[in-house]
Design a protein around this motif. Structure first.
Motif, PDB file in Angstrom:
ATOM      1  N   ARG A 133     -21.159  48.979  -2.798  1.00 54.03           N
ATOM      2  CA  ARG A 133     -22.594  48.317  -1.981  1.00 54.03           C
ATOM      3  C   ARG A 133     -21.783  48.041  -0.747  1.00 54.03           C
ATOM      4  N   LYS A 134     -22.729  48.886  -0.160  1.00 51.85           N
ATOM      5  CA  LYS A 134     -22.635  49.046   1.327  1.00 51.85           C
ATOM      6  C   LYS A 134     -23.903  48.457   2.348  1.00 51.85           C
ATOM      7  N   SER A 135     -23.496  47.561   3.690  1.00 52.66           N
ATOM      8  CA  SER A 135     -25.075  46.446   3.708  1.00 52.66           C
ATOM      9  C   SER A 135     -26.175  47.780   3.865  1.00 52.66           C
ATOM     10  N   THR A 136     -27.426  46.180   3.321  1.00 56.93           N
ATOM     11  CA  THR A 136     -27.908  46.587   3.715  1.00 56.93           C
ATOM     12  C   THR A 136     -28.482  46.656   5.302  1.00 56.93           C
ATOM     13  N   ARG A 137     -27.780  46.919   6.297  1.00 61.14           N
ATOM     14  CA  ARG A 137     -27.736  46.907   7.728  1.00 61.14           C
ATOM     15  C   ARG A 137     -27.689  48.385   8.050  1.00 61.14           C
TER      16      ARG A 137
END
Length: 61
Positions: free
Chosen positions: A6-10
């Motif tokens: 997963r990667k940051s929602t930012r």
């Protein structure tokens, strides 16, 4: 084993991101632009230290 990265929602959609995954005894870190190039595996304690140092801007340059 199926690893969920997963990667940051930012993160932006430009691909300049890191992705994280919970591994059995570590935290995996990889480059989102090159997911097949491998990953780093840090212990939870080392990962927490990395985050702390990044937030304090005390990582070596």
């Amino acid at each position: 084993m199926n690893i969920h990265w997963r990667k940051s929602t930012r993160s932006e959609d430009h691909g300049n991101c890191v992705e994280l995954a919970a591994l059995p005894r570590a935290i995996g870190i990889r480059d989102s632009k090159a997911p097949d190039a491998g990953h780093l595996a840090l212990t939870p304690r080392a990962f927490a230290d990395l985050l702390t140092r990044a937030k304090q801007d005390t990582l070596p340059r």
